[in-house]
Enzyme design. Structure first.
Site, PDB file in Angstrom:
ATOM      1  N   GLY A  19       0.488  -1.286  -0.099  1.00 44.06           N
ATOM      2  CA  GLY A  19       0.007  -0.120  -0.076  1.00 44.06           C
ATOM      3  C   GLY A  19       0.849   1.038  -0.053  1.00 44.06           C
ATOM      4  O   GLY A  19       2.012   1.100  -0.107  1.00 44.06           O
ATOM      5  N   LYS A  39       4.230  -6.244   8.498  1.00 43.95           N
ATOM      6  CA  LYS A  39       4.171  -5.906   7.722  1.00 43.95           C
ATOM      7  C   LYS A  39       5.273  -4.702   8.361  1.00 43.95           C
ATOM      8  O   LYS A  39       6.082  -4.626   9.476  1.00 43.95           O
ATOM      9  CB  LYS A  39       2.571  -5.101   8.229  1.00 43.95           C
ATOM     10  CG  LYS A  39       2.636  -3.305   7.465  1.00 43.95           C
ATOM     11  CD  LYS A  39       1.657  -3.223   8.059  1.00 43.95           C
ATOM     12  CE  LYS A  39       1.438  -1.567   7.792  1.00 43.95           C
ATOM     13  NZ  LYS A  39      -0.251  -0.778   8.256  1.00 43.95           N
ATOM     14  N   ASP A 127      -9.200   5.821   8.518  1.00 49.91           N
ATOM     15  CA  ASP A 127      -8.845   5.746   6.858  1.00 49.91           C
ATOM     16  C   ASP A 127     -10.044   4.323   6.676  1.00 49.91           C
ATOM     17  O   ASP A 127      -9.373   3.324   6.107  1.00 49.91           O
ATOM     18  CB  ASP A 127      -7.760   5.281   6.297  1.00 49.91           C
ATOM     19  CG  ASP A 127      -6.875   5.516   5.320  1.00 49.91           C
ATOM     20  OD1 ASP A 127      -7.084   5.377   4.859  1.00 49.91           O
ATOM     21  OD2 ASP A 127      -5.899   5.209   5.091  1.00 49.91           O
TER      22      ASP A 127
END
Length: 583
Positions: A19, A39, A127
């Site tokens: 992303g 991540k 978000d």
């Protein structure tokens, strides 16, 4: 990078996605022997000390909800900082394209319940967007990515407040520079549901993010055209004034309100990925579709006739004799489920301490179905061999081939969460089944299937040639049959269109299971994508006893729109319902 060990513990595997702020890899936790996701922030992201990543870890670690991706840890490796997450075999919502209203409602109620837990913990997500919602093959939806979330009472900094979300799903007040609130999250969730229905943001499909931001700031929304019964709710969620929007609790209630409830006996159906090409549809259905033996039943004397071969009469062979709770209790809280799905299967559900759930099944299958690739163990007597397939993403399978060719399929599969040892569970049941079959034929059911049960019908007789003509160029003479005749399938010879009729068991259905209709006086439900993408099903209630219903499920599968598939499933379901005897 694939052979790299992170933090001395996590063996890095293949990349899963990327992303704007970071990338995610699959990894293996060598200490706990489980698959996880790692991540890491992109090298160009201004987070040299890992502050943002640690904040995301602290935020996510405060949440314990079945529809929120679990955060396990944050580790430092050299000058890199990594977040350790639950590994969830899934696709993001933005990868699924336009979806029908009933599927959007099922996803929406799960994410709304997750958002309710987020707000209860004093956190604003800030978000919400389709890319941050993960959907598994069985329809489970989970909320991910708390990278820019903030606690309601936290002090905002200039750096923090410069990142407020994605323009395409941004509430007007936030687009105008105001701080996000819980009502802002409700707007963003409404925008996500709108996008799932229409295929673009409620602010339009302009590729220029600044143009989208201007429309968001002005509250210029395009009308919802494909929302169906969801239109009034989503319209309220997208109200320009925050005070005119429903609370997230109201959203949960209006969408069905069941996702946040404690786990009940209703279980998630296993679905077949569309990509499973090259294998006959019903041959796969014989392995994956939910099956079970008699549930709460009318008392009756058990049969005492001699058994021919290792299986004998399918009506009296008891799959539950091949699986038990005791062999699985060491893995968690194990519960026998003898009244779910078809009649050739028995399940034990294992609940782990971390909210995970694994469904372990023993299922009788026809001899001509394809065996998986794997290690083969030769045996004698009632057993010919055992094939042990390699573990997949959250599942593990064994197939016992009996002396008469019948297969006993043992499979353990995650239905919630991840990280439990599914192969050890599958092997425990395999050893149980081997012991039973070495001792003699499969034992008989202690409670015979009632005379009123669907089990005494042949699924292949429920669609005649006239009804099958709805499928162009159908091969009506050579249906794909199953063990006991409890499911049947037909395919077109010129296209990928097919129809399957199978018997099923579940707890009583309601509107959350599909659109309620009546077929030949029987209660029924039309469920879009009930058996995975590219399918539509008619669920016809045959009879109810105690808290269980017997169903006939008619599945239309193949190319075409959902409207076309559901129209076909409805017509075929009506033909089936007309042939059913009185329960």
């Amino acid at each position: 990078m694939t052979a790299r060990l992170i933090g001395g513990r996590y063996l890095l595997g293949e990349p899963l996605g990327s992303g704007g702020m970071g990338s995610v890899w699959r990894a293996h936790d060598q200490q706990l022997d489980r698959v996880v996701a790692l991540k890491r922030a992109h090298p160009g992201v201004d987070d040299p000390d890992g502050r943002r990543l640690r904040r995301e870890a602290r935020t996510g670690a405060r949440l314990h909800d079945p529809h929120v991706v679990t955060i396990f840890d944050v580790v430092t490796d050299g000058d890199e900082h990594w977040l350790v997450l639950e590994y969830l075999p899934s696709r993001s919502l933005d990868e699924l394209g336009k979806l029908p209203p009933d599927q959007v409602a099922r996803i929406g109620v799960q994410i709304a319940s997750a958002l309710q837990a987020v707000h209860a913990a004093g956190i604003i997500h800030r978000d919400l967007k389709p890319a941050n919602i993960l959907v598994t093959a069985d329809g489970t939806a989970k909320l991910a990515d708390f990278g820019i979330s903030r606690r309601l009472w936290a002090e905002a900094t200039l750096t923090d407040s410069s990142t407020v979300g994605t323009p395409a799903h941004l509430a007007p007040e936030v687009a105008n520079g105001n701080e996000p609130t819980t009502a802002s999250d409700v707007f963003s969730l409404g925008a996500v549901l709108y996008t799932a229905l229409e295929g673009h943001s409620p602010f339009g499909d302009d590729p220029n993010p600044l143009a989208v931001l201007r429309r968001a700031a002005r509250g210029e929304l395009e009308p919802l055209r494909r929302g169906g019964e969801l239109t009034p709710l989503i319209t309220r969620m997208l109200a320009v004034e925050p005070g005119d929007r429903p609370s997230v609790a109201e959203v949960v209630n209006e969408l069905g309100g069941t996702a946040a409830a404690p786990a009940s006996r209703r279980r998630k159906r296993w679905v077949i990925p569309v990509a499973a090409a090259g294998v006959a549809v019903v041959a796969v259905l014989g392995v994956l579709i939910g099956r079970a033996v008699s549930g709460p039943s009318e008392p009756s004397a058990a049969p005492t006739t001699a058994v021919a071969g290792p299986v004998g009469d399918p009506l009296t062979a008891d799959p539950c004799a091949l699986i038990d709770e005791a062999s699985l209790s060491k893995f968690g809280d194990a519960t026998l489920e003898p009244a779910y799905g078809n009649f050739d299967r028995c399940d034990v559900v294992v609940n782990g301490s971390g909210g995970q759930q694994v469904d372990v099944r023993a299922e009788l299958d026809e001899a001509d179905n394809e065996l998986p690739q794997g290690a083969v163990e030769k045996l004698t007597g009632n057993l010919n061999k055992v094939v042990r397939a390699r573990a997949g993403d959250g599942d593990c399978e064994r197939v016992l081939v009996l002396s008469d060719g019948t297969h006993v399929v043992v499979e353990a599969r995650h239905t919630d969460g991840s990280g439990m040892d599914v192969c050890a569970m599958a092997e425990a049941v395999t050893q149980k089944a081997i012991g039973v079959l070495k001792a003699g034929p499969i034992p008989r059911r202690t409670q015979p299937l009632p005379a009123a049960s669907l089990a005494h019908l042949d699924a292949c007789t429920l669609l005649d040639n006239q009804a099958l003509e709805l499928i162009p160029a159908v091969d009506a003479k050579h249906p794909d049959t199953s063990f006991g005749g409890w499911s049947c399938g037909w395919e077109s010879t010129t296209s990928d269109l097919s129809v399957d009729v199978r018997f099923d068991r579940d707890q009583p259905l309601d509107a959350s299971d599909g659109r309620p209709v009546t077929m030949s006086g029987r209660s029924a439900f039309i469920s879009s994508e009930d058996d995975g993408p590219g399918t539509c099903a008619a669920l016809i209630v045959f009879r109810q006893y105690a808290d269980t219903v017997e169903l006939v499920t008619v599945i239309a599968r193949g190319p075409g729109t959902q409207t076309t598939l559901c129209g076909l499933a409805t017509k075929l379901g009506q033909a089936v319902a007309a042939k059913l005897p009185k329960a």
